[in-house]
Scaffold this active site. Structure first.
Site, PDB file in Angstrom:
ATOM      1  N   ASN A 112     -36.156   8.193  90.911  1.00  0.00           N
ATOM      2  CA  ASN A 112     -37.344   9.012  91.136  1.00  0.00           C
ATOM      3  C   ASN A 112     -37.303   9.555  92.563  1.00  0.00           C
ATOM      4  O   ASN A 112     -36.964   8.827  93.495  1.00  0.00           O
ATOM      5  CB  ASN A 112     -38.608   8.176  90.936  1.00  0.00           C
ATOM      6  CG  ASN A 112     -38.755   7.685  89.509  1.00  0.00           C
ATOM      7  OD1 ASN A 112     -38.354   8.371  88.567  1.00  0.00           O
ATOM      8  ND2 ASN A 112     -39.316   6.502  89.339  1.00  0.00           N
ATOM      9  N   HIS A 136     -33.741   4.106  95.316  1.00  0.00           N
ATOM     10  CA  HIS A 136     -33.306   3.043  94.415  1.00  0.00           C
ATOM     11  C   HIS A 136     -33.006   3.625  93.051  1.00  0.00           C
ATOM     12  O   HIS A 136     -33.564   4.650  92.655  1.00  0.00           O
ATOM     13  CB  HIS A 136     -34.384   1.955  94.308  1.00  0.00           C
ATOM     14  CG  HIS A 136     -35.758   2.485  94.084  1.00  0.00           C
ATOM     15  ND1 HIS A 136     -36.528   3.003  95.101  1.00  0.00           N
ATOM     16  CD2 HIS A 136     -36.491   2.622  92.967  1.00  0.00           C
ATOM     17  CE1 HIS A 136     -37.687   3.413  94.619  1.00  0.00           C
ATOM     18  NE2 HIS A 136     -37.681   3.208  93.316  1.00  0.00           N
TER      19      HIS A 136
HETATM   20  P1  DGP Z   1     -40.530   4.179  92.256  1.00  0.00           P
HETATM   21  O1  DGP Z   1     -41.842   4.488  91.612  1.00  0.00           O
HETATM   22  O2  DGP Z   1     -39.363   4.905  91.611  1.00  0.00           O
HETATM   23  O3  DGP Z   1     -40.581   4.365  93.755  1.00  0.00           O
HETATM   24  O4  DGP Z   1     -40.273   2.649  91.938  1.00  0.00           O
HETATM   25  C1  DGP Z   1     -40.721   1.621  92.752  1.00  0.00           C
HETATM   26  C2  DGP Z   1     -40.678   0.355  91.932  1.00  0.00           C
HETATM   27  O5  DGP Z   1     -40.718  -0.724  92.814  1.00  0.00           O
HETATM   28  C3  DGP Z   1     -41.826   0.190  90.964  1.00  0.00           C
HETATM   29  O6  DGP Z   1     -41.323   0.204  89.635  1.00  0.00           O
HETATM   30  C4  DGP Z   1     -42.432  -1.160  91.292  1.00  0.00           C
HETATM   31  C5  DGP Z   1     -41.403  -1.794  92.196  1.00  0.00           C
HETATM   32  N1  DGP Z   1     -41.949  -2.591  93.267  1.00  0.00           N
HETATM   33  C6  DGP Z   1     -42.895  -2.241  94.164  1.00  0.00           C
HETATM   34  N2  DGP Z   1     -43.116  -3.223  95.037  1.00  0.00           N
HETATM   35  C7  DGP Z   1     -42.276  -4.236  94.669  1.00  0.00           C
HETATM   36  C8  DGP Z   1     -42.044  -5.542  95.194  1.00  0.00           C
HETATM   37  O7  DGP Z   1     -42.632  -5.996  96.171  1.00  0.00           O
HETATM   38  N3  DGP Z   1     -41.122  -6.299  94.547  1.00  0.00           N
HETATM   39  C9  DGP Z   1     -40.423  -5.841  93.458  1.00  0.00           C
HETATM   40  N4  DGP Z   1     -39.537  -6.650  92.913  1.00  0.00           N
HETATM   41  N5  DGP Z   1     -40.624  -4.613  92.950  1.00  0.00           N
HETATM   42  C10 DGP Z   1     -41.532  -3.832  93.556  1.00  0.00           C
END
Ligand code: DGP
Length: 114
Positions: free
Chosen positions: A87, A100
């Site tokens: 994204n 990511h």
């Molecule tokens: P995006 O929307 O493409 O920027 O995806 C970010 C993702 O990161 C979302 O699916 C939720 C995940 N996310 C956010 N904060 C954390 C965290 O603290 N730990 C983990 N494992 N995932 C997280």
């Protein structure tokens, strides 16, 4: 680039369910999974968005995708299939500004996405 939650995960300042790590790449389970398998592959080098990747990051970007494919094979769902998603910015739905690759698997994923 300002610090993000993912930098804190890389530095192990906050916990994450890490499933893969090497010199350049880390992968951990998404906190808010959208499929039975939802793993995020991130470069350890902080790159805010795909727009911020430079020509010199080509190997690193390739490593992210290869790490995702290797993980899919090692977990046994590569043949069944999966989806990788990056994204970018507001319309792409990016919320964490450390780029990511999402790896989604374990259910039939609809196309086109919403
Ligand atoms: P995006 O929307 O493409 O920027 O995806 C970010 C993702 O990161 C979302 O699916 C939720 C995940 N996310 C956010 N904060 C954390 C965290 O603290 N730990 C983990 N494992 N995932 C997280």
């Amino acid at each position: 680039m300002s610090d993000t939650i993912f930098s804190k995960i890389i530095r192990r300042e906050i916990p994450a369910d890490i499933v893969y790590e090497d010199q350049d790449v880390m992968a951990f389970r998404d906190l808010n999974p959208q499929a039975p398998v939802h793993v995020l592959f991130i470069p350890k080098k902080p790159i805010a968005t795909l727009n911020d990747a430079a020509a010199g990051d080509a190997d690193l970007l390739g490593k992210l995708l290869l790490a995702a494919a290797t993980y899919a094979k090692s977990e046994g769902f590569a043949e069944q299939g999966y989806r990788t998603v990056i994204n970018c910015n507001e319309d792409g739905g990016q919320t964490v500004f450390h780029m990511h690759v999402h790896l989604l698997a374990g259910r039939r994923l609809i196309w086109p996405p919403g």
